[in-house]
Design an enzyme around this catalytic site. Structure first.
Site, mmCIF file in Angstrom:
data_model
loop_
_atom_site.group_PDB
_atom_site.id
_atom_site.type_symbol
_atom_site.label_atom_id
_atom_site.label_comp_id
_atom_site.label_asym_id
_atom_site.label_seq_id
_atom_site.Cartn_x
_atom_site.Cartn_y
_atom_site.Cartn_z
ATOM 1 N N LYS A 1 -12.248 9.471 -1.611
ATOM 2 C CA LYS A 1 -11.844 9.746 -0.233
ATOM 3 C C LYS A 1 -11.074 11.064 -0.204
ATOM 4 O O LYS A 1 -10.330 11.374 -1.156
ATOM 5 C CB LYS A 1 -10.953 8.574 0.209
ATOM 6 C CG LYS A 1 -10.519 8.531 1.650
ATOM 7 C CD LYS A 1 -9.673 7.252 1.853
ATOM 8 C CE LYS A 1 -9.182 7.069 3.266
ATOM 9 N NZ LYS A 1 -8.368 5.817 3.403
ATOM 10 N N SER B 1 -10.197 3.091 7.007
ATOM 11 C CA SER B 1 -10.408 4.519 7.121
ATOM 12 C C SER B 1 -11.203 5.112 5.954
ATOM 13 O O SER B 1 -11.590 6.279 6.019
ATOM 14 C CB SER B 1 -9.053 5.232 7.215
ATOM 15 O OG SER B 1 -8.297 5.042 6.039
ATOM 16 N N SER C 1 -7.779 -0.325 5.098
ATOM 17 C CA SER C 1 -8.694 0.807 4.921
ATOM 18 C C SER C 1 -9.622 0.715 3.715
ATOM 19 O O SER C 1 -10.529 1.536 3.567
ATOM 20 C CB SER C 1 -7.909 2.115 4.857
ATOM 21 O OG SER C 1 -7.449 2.448 6.147
#
Ligand code: NAG
Ligand code: NAG
Ligand code: NAG
Ligand code: NAG
Ligand code: NAG
Ligand code: NAG
Ligand code: NAG
Ligand code: NAG
Length: 607
Positions: A154, A235, A259
């Site tokens: 990420k 996320s 997330s």
């Protein structure tokens, strides 16, 4: 770096890939440390494709099936749905090199990224790294199970290389991180191949309260391959969507409140959110030191646990990690992997009123069929193992990290803690960056206002549709000035007590005759499940468990445990997964069908 002359480097990777794309498996030949590339003469005729299907364009005749984006073979080998063990086997037998595997995943990026956009940035050095890992293997050195395996992180996880680390925000473009995040450095040491950065919800959703999940100014809109029009989960959206679509083998995400678990369960993959402090946050763009926890995504429990084993451990740069000393298994977590036969000894709790009652009927029914299968494999299922505090702390109306305030008690709200922590933690993170003027939340807010068209500082329509409420999350943090007042400490103590000893631990103690349950089984599509675990700092694992008939979106079955309960999560997660894969149940991982593959709606819909 291999000692070879290494002709590949003179060749643009995409030239190499285009040959693979045309099915020329003999194009890349790897012999020892030398990568011999035959450069074909591309005549005028061969620049055009008479039949670009099936790999270059999605064939509308097979829309709504998993054949829409067929993954090309990799030198004759099927990479789609391959496991880490299978890739190791191919590399060990000399059937494929890491270079070849990485190029095949590059080709997959090429094929799918215009549609699901799981990749934000490709590591410009991936070919050199792959070649040196291949060279190392040639000399007989294999670092471990991740040697040569391509992965992505990420974009809020720092990499000290030629890639940016920005949390998806253009505000951090050009900034230079001091060092690799500890978890990245550990994966490099384990021989894993960093292929790039995955898309995400900008600032891991800290900046806005009403936003398009998976969107960032730098990365655009990440989409789930299961239904591209819908919230892909976040996320860590690109990390999960990319693993689900076989764009890379595994990925790292980060969780503050959902997330990892949420995007994993919405993309039919395995996600592990570790106990806060098991995996170092040093070098991870923070939200809240009390809740942040990086963890792995994989298509199987085994794959995810290989990664967990590589990344956990104490780190002098994150003092929360010292809490794990004496609480983690000596030989790592792989030893707890097991099969369905272990379920004969299992006792699981069902917190029905706390969480299950909030799920829609279809999910309840499908998940209960799975629970029935688990029971038929010998497990004892205890219903109504409720969190004693649930009526107070579980929001009845969906995920809400400011539920304390909704009830009238900001001094009992998770958000009271997170917005203060963010103010302080992000300042500390930014203080170590070079080559940027951005130093604190004030600078971020100013930047976003000044760049409304890209960053949506103001609410829509002054800003952009993806950030409908503008940057209200940042503004709330700014307003707090990071002051840890009485309300902050009351909220912190309240959230921890009500979710730990008076919450999850109390529910886990409700086994038969006062015994301890092995885990709580919960429906993670109900955001309040991971919300409560987030406040506690407790671990969770989610397993793929089915697909919703109305939307085509997957949902999971998750297991909850107490602090440092990862051995139980790995054991029972792998036992249930083995049961799923060995029993004909439809409630397990299935391939994406790419519904809505030509739609580009922003915001994505929250269905
Ligand atoms: C495949 O690549 C080799 C080596 O460059 C070349 O000789 C051959 O013509 C190519 N085959 C096709 C079908 O393009
Ligand atoms: C959130 O944004 C959507 C548009 O994306 C809007 O329709 C909705 O009313 C907003 N919700 C709130 C509570 O403002
Ligand atoms: C980590 O260090 C900070 C600042 O030195 C301190 O306030 C905090 O209590 C420590 N946390 C843990 C879990 O040791
Ligand atoms: C069940 O637990 C007992 C006691 O811990 C152990 O001896 C036995 O091997 C276990 N059985 C299975 C199938 O795991
Ligand atoms: C658990 O109990 C509730 C009622 O409290 C019931 O509706 C539900 O079907 C039960 N679930 C299982 C798995 O037995
Ligand atoms: C929060 O404040 C209220 C008064 O507004 C008080 O009754 C309550 O006990 C406080 N909660 C905590 C956890 O201290
Ligand atoms: C609980 O205790 C009762 C009575 O002592 C016993 O019959 C039963 O088998 C026990 N159940 C379990 C799961 O140990
Ligand atoms: C995909 O999501 C859309 C909502 O945007 C929904 O209308 C559609 O039915 C879904 N597709 C399938 C096949 O479920």
């Amino acid at each position: 770096m291999a000692k070879s002359t290494f002709l590949t480097l003179c060749l643009h990777p995409l030239v190499v890939i285009s040959q693979l794309l045309q099915g020329n498996d003999s194009f890349v030949k790897v012999a020892g440390p030398d990568v011999h590339i035959a450069i074909p003469t591309i005549g005028v005729g061969s620049q055009t494709l008479e039949t670009p299907l099936p790999y270059a364009f999605p064939d509308q005749n097979v829309a709504n099936t998993d054949a829409l984006f067929p993954m090309p073979l990799c030198n004759g080998i099927t990479l789609e749905e391959a496991t880490i063990d299978q890739l190791q086997d191919y590399m060990g037998r000399g059937v494929l090199t890491s270079t070849q595997i990485a190029l095949c995943y590059m080709e997959r990026i090429w094929q799918t990224d215009e549609y699901i956009n799981s990749v934000l940035e490709v590591n410009p050095d991936f070919l050199q790294i792959a070649a040196s890992l291949d060279a190392e293997r040639e000399t007989g050195k294999v670092r471990g199970p991740l040697h040569g395996i391509p992965f992505m992180v990420k974009d809020n996880i720092a990499t000290k290389d030629r890639m940016q680390t920005t949390a998806g925000s253009v505000a951090l473009l050009g900034s230079i991180v001091p060092r690799d995040a500890m978890i990245v450095s550990k994966l490099r040491a384990a021989g894993a191949l960093l292929l790039g950065k995955a898309t995400l919800s900008e600032w891991a959703d800290m900046r806005s309260n009403n936003y398009s999940e998976g969107y960032s100014a730098r990365g655009g809109q990440a989409r789930s391959p299961y239904n591209l029009t819908l919230n892909p989960g976040g996320s860590s959206s690109g990390s999960a969507a990319g693993v689900a679509a076989n764009v890379f083998m595994f990925a790292l995400g980060t969780e503050t409140d959902g997330s990892i678990i949420n995007p994993a369960e919405r993309n039919a993959i395995v996600g592990i959110k570790p106990t806060v402090g098991l995996t170092s946050r040093a070098g991870v763009i923070p939200e809240s030191a009390h809740q942040d926890s990086p963890g792995p995504f994989g298509k199987t429990v085994r794959d995810a646990v290989y990664v967990l084993d590589a990344i956990y451990g104490p780190d002098g740069r994150d003092n929360y990690t010292s809490a794990q000393i004496g609480k983690t298994p000596r030989e790592g977590y792989m030893q707890f992997l097991t099969d369905r036969s272990a379920l004969a000894n299992a006792t699981f709790g069902i917190p029905w009123a706390s969480f299950w009652a909030l799920a829609d009927t279809e999910q309840q029914n499908k998940l209960l069929e799975l629970v029935e299968l688990i029971r038929s494999a010998g497990a004892t299922i205890v219903n109504n193992t409720e969190l004693p505090t649930y009526k107070t702390i579980v929001s009845p109306d969906g995920w809400n990290w400011d539920y304390g305030t909704t009830r009238g008690f900001p001094n009992e709200s998770e958000y009271t803690v997170v917005k203060v922590d963010f103010y302080n933690n992000i300042r500390d993170y930014l203080s170590e960056l070079e080559n940027t003027e951005i130093k604190n939340v004030e600078d971020l807010v100013t930047y976003n206002y000044a760049n409304d068209g890209s960053e949506g500082g103001h609410p829509w329509p002054l800003g952009i549709p993806a950030f409908y409420s503008g940057q209200d999350g940042f503004l709330a943090s700014l307003e707090s000035k990071g002051i840890m007042d009485e309300a902050y400490f009351q909220a912190l103590a309240f959230c921890q007590r009500t979710t730990r000893e008076d919450g999850i631990d109390a529910a886990l103690a409700m086994g038969p005759n006062g015994s301890k349950l092995d885990a709580l089984l919960v429906p993670p599509d109900i955001g309040q499940t991971y919300q409560i675990a987030a406040q506690a700092g407790y671990p969770m694992i989610t397993l793929p468990a089915g697909v919703h008939s109305m939307t085509g979106m997957p949902f999971g079955l998750a297991l909850m445990q107490s602090a440092w309960g990862e051995p139980e999560l790995v054991k029972w997660g792998s036992a249930i997964e083995d049961l799923q894969l060995s029993s004909g149940t439809p409630y397990k991982r299935t391939l994406p069908k790419w519904y809505g593959y030509l739609e580009k709606n922003i915001p994505v819909l929250n269905l």
